[in-house]
Design a protein around this motif. Structure first.
Motif, short mmCIF file in Angstrom:
data_model
loop_
_atom_site.label_atom_id
_atom_site.label_comp_id
_atom_site.label_asym_id
_atom_site.label_seq_id
_atom_site.Cartn_x
_atom_site.Cartn_y
_atom_site.Cartn_z
N VAL A 238 -2.26 5.98 4.11
CA VAL A 238 -3.31 5.29 3.35
C VAL A 238 -4.53 5.19 4.26
N SER A 239 -5.55 5.97 3.94
CA SER A 239 -6.70 6.08 4.84
C SER A 239 -7.78 5.05 4.56
N GLU A 240 -7.90 4.58 3.30
CA GLU A 240 -8.95 3.62 2.97
C GLU A 240 -8.45 2.65 1.90
N ARG A 241 -8.95 1.40 1.97
CA ARG A 241 -8.65 0.38 0.98
C ARG A 241 -9.96 -0.09 0.35
N TYR A 242 -10.03 -0.08 -0.96
CA TYR A 242 -11.22 -0.49 -1.69
C TYR A 242 -10.92 -1.78 -2.45
N ALA B 250 -14.16 4.45 -5.18
CA ALA B 250 -12.91 5.12 -4.80
C ALA B 250 -12.66 6.33 -5.69
N ASP C 54 0.83 -1.21 0.00
CA ASP C 54 0.00 0.00 0.00
C ASP C 54 0.87 1.26 0.00
N VAL D 169 -11.55 12.64 0.55
CA VAL D 169 -10.47 11.73 0.92
C VAL D 169 -9.46 12.45 1.80
N LYS E 91 -4.13 9.12 1.21
CA LYS E 91 -4.26 8.38 -0.04
C LYS E 91 -5.24 7.22 0.17
N ILE E 92 -5.89 6.83 -0.93
CA ILE E 92 -6.71 5.62 -0.93
C ILE E 92 -6.17 4.68 -2.00
#
Length: 329
Positions: free
Chosen positions: A298-302, A310, A115, A319, A322-323
């Motif tokens: 990295v704040s979110e994972r899709y 996303a 990530d 956001v 980063k996502i």
């Protein structure tokens, strides 16, 4: 393999996830099993036909990935199957497999997860090029970062601190500013007020009337002119992009009055004009990562099936940090 596909330029909602043939590498290409793909603002513009680059249709968005080498073309010598790598791809990243030109594939630094690797190059290289090569930021100077809680904003805060600057982070909400302070911002400004000139006034207040030496502006819109007005003598405004949607029109007398400079930043083309400088910047980023001075947020994972969401989130500026899209999640 599964991939997010843009079949016609238009709304992000029209993108589809479908099975397409696995790509076959050419002589100078590497086929990578994608473990993580960063989502960047240009990706959202590109699928809508709003970016300066318009890939032939159909195409898969996603310009920045980390993963594992599967195979490569006959002329590739610098990697082998199983290598953990980072790659810049321009397109193709939101898929289970992706092609990259061999000269744009780098080893994943020791101790870096996929990530972080996917989130590192585009934003951090842009910010280092902007602050060092274009803005000539010096130790002890004051740097103001607009849109400071986004991917490029966070990278600009961390790099500004690593270069010895005092950093003022400006963003649109208190929770975004809390993240900015967490990654090292010295002061913060909430510019969600109805009066855009509040930004100018707060910068001048925080600098004792001197103004900012450098402003890093990926936002544009109504915030650019107040930031220019808050530049110090011979201050530099770095034009990164226009996430607010509006390209501002700046009265040029504002540049004349204090010998201010308005400097465009186009990292992608700069790597062609100065490849040696680009490699030096990459080495500097690796050193800073190893020393703990930079760390992608990295704040979110899709999942790949949710990649469309996303892109919508980043297009709507919802956001922080980063996502990433994770195909095998």
């Amino acid at each position: 393999m599964k991939a997010l596909v843009c079949e016609a330029y238009g709304p992000i909602a029209n993108l589809v996830v479908k099975d397409i043939p696995s790509p076959v590498p050419g002589p100078k290409q590497v086929l990578i099993e994608v473990k993580s793909a960063a989502v960047n603002f240009p990706d959202a513009l590109m699928v809508q036909g709003l970016y300066q680059v318009k890939p032939p249709l159909p195409f898969t968005p996603g310009a920045e990935i980390a993963g594992v080498v599967k195979t490569f073309g006959a002329e590739v010598t610098q990697c082998k199957p199983g290598d953990r790598v980072i790659a810049l791809t321009s397109t193709g990243g939101f898929a289970e497999e992706c092609l990259a030109e061999a000269h744009r594939v780098l080893p994943l630094p020791a101790g870096m997860d996929f990530d972080s690797g996917a989130a590192l190059v585009l934003t951090y290289c842009t910010s280092l090029h902007a602050l060092k090569d274009c803005g000539h930021l010096q130790p002890g100077e004051t740097l103001v970062v607009l849109g400071a809680a986004g991917g490029v904003g966070i990278s600009a805060i961390e790099i500004g601190k690593a270069m010895g600057a005092r950093v003022i982070a400006a963003a649109s909400s208190d929770d975004k500013l809390a993240l900015c302070r967490k990654v090292g911002a010295d002061e913060t400004v909430n510019y969600s007020t109805e009066n855009p000139m509040h930004l100018r006034d707060r910068i001048n207040e925080l600098t004792g009337g001197k103004g900012a030496d450098v402003v890093y502006d990926p936002v544009g819109g109504p915030y650019t002119e107040p930031a220019v007005r808050a530049l110090a003598w011979r201050g530099r405004l770095l034009i990164i992009g226009f996430a607010a949607g509006e390209i501002p029109k700046i009265p040029l007398n504002l540049a004349l009055l204090k010998e201010r400079s308005l400097v465009g930043v186009y990292w992608g083309d700069s790597t062609k004009h100065d490849p040696a400088g680009h490699l030096a910047n990459l080495r500097q980023l690796n050193d800073w990562f190893a020393a703990g001075k930079i760390r992608p947020v990295v704040s979110e994972r899709y999942t790949l099936d949710a990649a469309r969401d996303a892109l919508a989130a980043i297009a709507n500026r919802q956001v922080k940090g980063k996502i990433v899209v994770v195909p095998d999640a």
